[in-house]
Design an enzyme around this catalytic site. Structure first.
Site, mmCIF file in Angstrom:
data_model
loop_
_atom_site.group_PDB
_atom_site.id
_atom_site.type_symbol
_atom_site.label_atom_id
_atom_site.label_comp_id
_atom_site.label_asym_id
_atom_site.label_seq_id
_atom_site.Cartn_x
_atom_site.Cartn_y
_atom_site.Cartn_z
ATOM 1 N N GLU A 85 0.813 -1.210 0.000
ATOM 2 C CA GLU A 85 0.000 0.000 0.000
ATOM 3 C C GLU A 85 0.849 1.263 0.000
ATOM 4 O O GLU A 85 2.002 1.262 0.435
ATOM 5 C CB GLU A 85 -0.943 -0.012 1.202
ATOM 6 C CG GLU A 85 -0.211 -0.211 2.508
ATOM 7 C CD GLU A 85 -1.152 -0.559 3.651
ATOM 8 O OE1 GLU A 85 -1.968 -1.489 3.490
ATOM 9 O OE2 GLU A 85 -1.044 0.079 4.695
ATOM 10 N N CYS A 121 3.440 8.361 0.654
ATOM 11 C CA CYS A 121 4.139 7.460 1.571
ATOM 12 C C CYS A 121 4.215 6.096 0.879
ATOM 13 O O CYS A 121 3.192 5.534 0.497
ATOM 14 C CB CYS A 121 3.339 7.364 2.872
ATOM 15 S SG CYS A 121 4.032 6.183 4.030
ATOM 16 N N CYS A 157 6.995 -7.010 7.189
ATOM 17 C CA CYS A 157 8.211 -6.522 7.858
ATOM 18 C C CYS A 157 8.592 -7.539 8.915
ATOM 19 O O CYS A 157 7.723 -8.187 9.498
ATOM 20 C CB CYS A 157 7.942 -5.169 8.517
ATOM 21 S SG CYS A 157 9.402 -4.442 9.304
ATOM 22 N N CYS A 162 7.634 -4.603 15.516
ATOM 23 C CA CYS A 162 7.260 -3.534 16.459
ATOM 24 C C CYS A 162 5.837 -3.819 16.939
ATOM 25 O O CYS A 162 4.955 -4.124 16.134
ATOM 26 C CB CYS A 162 7.324 -2.164 15.783
ATOM 27 S SG CYS A 162 8.961 -1.804 15.132
ATOM 28 N N CYS A 198 2.541 -2.010 15.556
ATOM 29 C CA CYS A 198 2.451 -1.830 14.113
ATOM 30 C C CYS A 198 1.689 -2.968 13.446
ATOM 31 O O CYS A 198 1.986 -4.144 13.673
ATOM 32 C CB CYS A 198 3.867 -1.747 13.546
ATOM 33 S SG CYS A 198 3.917 -1.838 11.760
ATOM 34 N N CYS A 214 0.114 2.328 8.757
ATOM 35 C CA CYS A 214 0.851 1.482 7.813
ATOM 36 C C CYS A 214 0.488 0.019 7.989
ATOM 37 O O CYS A 214 0.387 -0.496 9.085
ATOM 38 C CB CYS A 214 2.360 1.718 7.933
ATOM 39 S SG CYS A 214 3.200 0.755 9.162
HETATM 40 S S1 SF4 Z 1 6.939 0.067 12.545
HETATM 41 FE FE1 SF4 Z 1 6.188 -1.735 11.423
HETATM 42 S S2 SF4 Z 1 6.944 -1.489 9.352
HETATM 43 FE FE2 SF4 Z 1 8.127 -0.083 10.655
HETATM 44 S S3 SF4 Z 1 9.945 -1.264 11.280
HETATM 45 FE FE3 SF4 Z 1 8.425 -1.598 12.869
HETATM 46 S S4 SF4 Z 1 7.349 -3.487 12.270
HETATM 47 FE FE4 SF4 Z 1 8.450 -2.736 10.468
#
Ligand code: SF4
Length: 342
Positions: A90, A103, A110, A114, A117, A333
């Site tokens: 996206e 963006c 990923c 985190c 997220c 995101c």
């Molecule tokens: S915030 Fe999400 S996309 Fe960004 S590094 Fe951490 S896990 Fe990965």
């Protein structure tokens, strides 16, 4: 066959040397593709027929497919793209008075986990190619009218950009190149969770885009919890790397700070943040957590947010509260892609 979009000038030059073609022709091809937006080698009339045939036999043109598009009441537009292998990513287009910012994503998912997220819930499916990274910009520009063309790019969507290093660097070179997309390096922001070794590598690349650091905590024990990468690169290691980073004059790092109620939003956090960033040219973006369901976190209250901001302003920092864009269209995101893959 390879996607021409994403092929660097250096790579094309190598082909041309092999083919015995004068290197200045690279400039001609790039002008057709990126300035005149011609995606058919046969239409490149200042190239010889044999060269056009060679190019045609070696390259094709492929942009991400527009799967779905969601318009938010705040003016932002979220694009869900499908890639050649069926993966989805996206991008979010955000207009404001003086700029149109896109963006973009760098990975499908990923691996940095985190805890706040949504993209993290996907895990890492794969890295994007340079063509898929710049393809998001080219495709959105193709979709929007001339007046809405992208002026600024933030590399802050799905994925940790520096975890997909070479394709990212190739994509950035194509973005800033006068032969390529001609986007000023001042108008591109690369956001990282703080992969210190890669930050050190990146400073050797001589691509002077803005750097944003997703910091989000002032104590290692808290950052370890919400951003496990902190166990490898603790806060002081990250900040030392930034102190040694050769910033261009008048540039600042942007520190992104997602505020999570009761976790990292206290007055003590604000004070520690002020101390930690001392001596580092900094701009701070406070981002109230964008609540996703299900989730353990909550955004801070308005008064908490303002108190945090006011303290840092009193310490002479530039501090902005970044409004969540597109919250009515799953703007954080990874939210759309996570939903579409579930
Ligand atoms: S915030 Fe999400 S996309 Fe960004 S590094 Fe951490 S896990 Fe990965």
């Amino acid at each position: 066959m390879e996607n021409f979009l994403g092929t660097t000038e250096k790579t094309l030059k190598q082909y041309f040397v092999e083919w015995g073609v004068a290197p200045y022709r690279v400039h001609q091809v790039f002008t057709w593709v990126y300035h005149k937006e011609v995606r058919d080698f046969d239409l490149m009339t200042n190239l010889s027929k044999p060269l056009r045939q060679k190019l045609q036999a070696t390259f094709y043109f492929s942009l991400p497919g527009l799967q779905e598009k969601f318009s938010s009441s705040d003016g932002s537009v979220k694009y869900l793209f499908s890639l050649e292998d069926g993966s989805t990513i996206e991008s979010v287009w955000m207009p404001s008075d003086d700029r149109k910012t896109l963006c973009i994503s760098t990975q499908v998912g990923c691996r940095l986990a985190c805890s706040f997220c949504m993209t993290a819930t996907l895990g890492l499916k794969r890295n994007l190619t340079a063509g898929e990274i710049i393809g998001q910009i080219l495709k959105v520009n193709e979709d929007l009218g001339e007046n809405d063309r992208i002026t600024n790019v933030v590399v802050m969507g799905m994925g940790e950009p520096l975890d997909n290093y070479q394709p990212l660097v190739d994509a950035l070179r194509l973005m800033v190149s006068p032969e390529g997309m001609r986007i000023s390096n001042r108008k591109i922001t690369l956001s990282t969770s703080g992969l210190v070794d890669k930050i050190k590598d990146f400073q050797e690349e001589n691509i002077h885009v803005n750097l944003a650091i997703s910091l989000n905590a002032t104590l290692d024990e808290v950052r370890d919890q919400i951003m496990p990468i902190n166990k490898k690169y603790p806060i002081h290691v990250l900040l030392d790397a930034l102190r040694n980073y050769p910033l261009k004059p008048n540039r600042k790092f942007t520190f992104e700070y997602v505020m999570l109620a009761g976790i990292n939003d206290t007055d003590d956090d604000a004070k520690r943040l002020g101390r930690l960033l001392k001596g580092i040219p900094s701009k701070i973006n406070l981002i109230p957590f964008n609540r996703i369901e299900p989730g353990d976190y909550h955004p801070p209250s308005e008064s908490r947010l303002l108190s945090f901001q006011n303290y840092l302003i009193s310490r002479n920092y530039s501090v902005f509260i970044r409004k969540n864009r597109g919250t009515d269209i799953l703007g954080a995101c990874g939210q759309l892609a996570a939903q579409s893959s579930s």
